[in-house]
Scaffold this motif. Sequence first.
Motif, mmCIF file in Angstrom:
data_model
loop_
_atom_site.group_PDB
_atom_site.id
_atom_site.type_symbol
_atom_site.label_atom_id
_atom_site.label_comp_id
_atom_site.label_asym_id
_atom_site.label_seq_id
_atom_site.Cartn_x
_atom_site.Cartn_y
_atom_site.Cartn_z
ATOM 1 N N ASN A 55 6.022 2.848 -10.338
ATOM 2 C CA ASN A 55 6.740 1.601 -10.043
ATOM 3 C C ASN A 55 7.566 1.713 -8.758
ATOM 4 O OD1 ASN A 55 5.726 0.687 -12.406
ATOM 5 N ND2 ASN A 55 7.622 0.975 -13.579
ATOM 6 N N SER A 56 7.727 0.576 -8.116
ATOM 7 C CA SER A 56 8.550 0.522 -6.898
ATOM 8 C C SER A 56 8.972 -0.920 -6.642
ATOM 9 C CB SER A 56 7.742 1.023 -5.704
ATOM 10 O OG SER A 56 8.425 0.747 -4.497
ATOM 11 N N THR A 57 10.194 -1.100 -6.215
ATOM 12 C CA THR A 57 10.619 -2.410 -5.701
ATOM 13 C C THR A 57 10.764 -2.303 -4.188
ATOM 14 O OG1 THR A 57 11.799 -2.915 -7.733
ATOM 15 C CG2 THR A 57 12.429 -4.187 -5.792
ATOM 16 N N ARG A 58 11.645 -1.375 -3.750
ATOM 17 C CA ARG A 58 12.007 -1.296 -2.334
ATOM 18 C C ARG A 58 10.864 -0.803 -1.451
ATOM 19 N NH1 ARG A 58 14.731 -0.141 -5.940
ATOM 20 N NH2 ARG A 58 16.826 -0.864 -6.305
ATOM 21 N N THR A 59 10.292 0.336 -1.821
ATOM 22 C CA THR A 59 9.345 1.000 -0.911
ATOM 23 C C THR A 59 8.087 0.155 -0.719
ATOM 24 O OG1 THR A 59 10.213 3.054 -1.824
ATOM 25 C CG2 THR A 59 8.257 3.219 -0.437
ATOM 26 N N ARG A 108 2.006 6.177 -3.397
ATOM 27 C CA ARG A 108 3.030 6.772 -4.263
ATOM 28 C C ARG A 108 2.319 7.280 -5.508
ATOM 29 N NH1 ARG A 108 8.770 4.235 -6.031
ATOM 30 N NH2 ARG A 108 9.216 5.016 -3.940
ATOM 31 N N HIS A 136 9.906 12.245 -0.317
ATOM 32 C CA HIS A 136 9.943 10.792 -0.085
ATOM 33 C C HIS A 136 10.434 10.627 1.364
ATOM 34 C CE1 HIS A 136 10.224 6.595 -0.610
ATOM 35 N NE2 HIS A 136 10.987 6.499 -1.675
ATOM 36 N N GLN A 139 12.251 7.473 2.802
ATOM 37 C CA GLN A 139 13.606 7.270 2.268
ATOM 38 C C GLN A 139 14.596 8.103 3.076
ATOM 39 O OE1 GLN A 139 14.677 5.229 -0.438
ATOM 40 N NE2 GLN A 139 16.693 5.727 0.384
ATOM 41 N N PRO A 264 19.885 5.678 -3.002
ATOM 42 C CA PRO A 264 18.561 5.174 -2.608
ATOM 43 C C PRO A 264 18.072 4.013 -3.468
ATOM 44 C CG PRO A 264 18.346 7.223 -3.854
ATOM 45 C CD PRO A 264 19.819 7.004 -3.641
ATOM 46 N N GLY A 265 18.696 3.835 -4.664
ATOM 47 C CA GLY A 265 18.221 2.833 -5.607
ATOM 48 C C GLY A 265 16.925 3.295 -6.256
ATOM 49 N N PRO A 266 16.559 2.737 -7.391
ATOM 50 C CA PRO A 266 17.386 1.833 -8.191
ATOM 51 C C PRO A 266 18.567 2.573 -8.815
ATOM 52 C CG PRO A 266 15.310 2.335 -9.331
ATOM 53 C CD PRO A 266 15.226 2.992 -8.008
HETATM 54 N N1 CP Z 1 14.337 4.233 -3.293
HETATM 55 C C1 CP Z 1 13.119 3.930 -3.763
HETATM 56 O O1 CP Z 1 12.128 4.638 -3.568
HETATM 57 O O2 CP Z 1 13.093 2.757 -4.481
HETATM 58 P P1 CP Z 1 11.809 2.129 -5.185
HETATM 59 O O3 CP Z 1 11.435 3.047 -6.332
HETATM 60 O O4 CP Z 1 12.264 0.762 -5.657
HETATM 61 O O5 CP Z 1 10.712 2.047 -4.181
#
Ligand code: CP
Length: 316
Positions: A55-59, A108, A136, A139, A264-266
């Motif tokens: 899962n990923s939102t940002r990347t 990823r 990563h 990041q 870095p989130g989340p």
């Molecule tokens: N920081 C980071 O990799 O966030 P995601 O998992 O949302 O991509």
Amino acid sequence: MTFAYDFSLQHLLGIEGLNRLDIEYLLDRANEFVENRTPEQSLKGKTLINLFFENSTRTQSSFDISAKRLGADVVNMSVQSSSVKKGETLVDTAMTLNAMQPDLLVIRHGSSGAVRLLSRKVDCAVVNAGDGTHEHPTQALLDALTIRRRKGRIEGLKVAICGDILHSRVARSNAMLLHLMGAEVRLVAPPTLMPSGTETWGAHSTHTNMIEGISGCDVVMMLRLQLERMHGLYLPSKREFFHLYGLDKEKLSHAAPDALIMHPGPMNRGVEIDSAITESANSTITEQVSMGVFVRMAVLDALARNLDRARAEASA
Ligand code: CP
């Protein structure tokens, strides 16, 4: 304008393998994209595939936005509805996508080393968007850009990376990059979440006492507690973890008065960081997300140029 430098890598698989000039080139290029709202369409006619097994939102969304800003066509592969679910192997999936002749593949995967393996099977440029507990790199680059823009430098800064170091790919990539750029990197974690061998990442010191670890630091970087990677009992409770290692106003008062607060989130609010300080003026958490777009533009732009050069040489 970015200084003339021959960034020659075909893939971005990790911070390991980059030198200081590579990093400075990518950060300078990313900074140019921050200033330039209408960049040259250097990826026009190119196809990028986002292949995310985790899962990923940002990347994922920032690679999508970055590539489109530079004119690329983007395909976001849905692993959940792909033939991976019918038992197709990782290598077969990569070779199938390679047969469609993409130019850039952003991957990823939950297993450390999986992205490097795939990079050997395909003809396009590969970017590691996070592999297991390994690396990563984008990041770490976006964190470095954020620090450099806020502090004006990285060299000589004291940076504490705190929390679940054991399961973190962000910690390793950041420690290596910040050390290369001349920062003093301290790692802070409970003994159960501190891996051995961190001196090979360039870590200056390790600390199990958070106050001692962040004392006088210019940057305090918090990490998410990666519960999904924990098979066994690493902590008495989340409440106990927050009490000893969660960043709150009291612990932060031991860092430098103008210390940056990064994540870095989340985020797990109330577990590794107190919600109240995420909104403070020294918090860069939202800015890090914004910088992610520009850093990924710089990486894609550089790899696409190298791909064009390699293709031209091969056909000459
Ligand atoms: N920081 C980071 O990799 O966030 P995601 O998992 O949302 O991509």
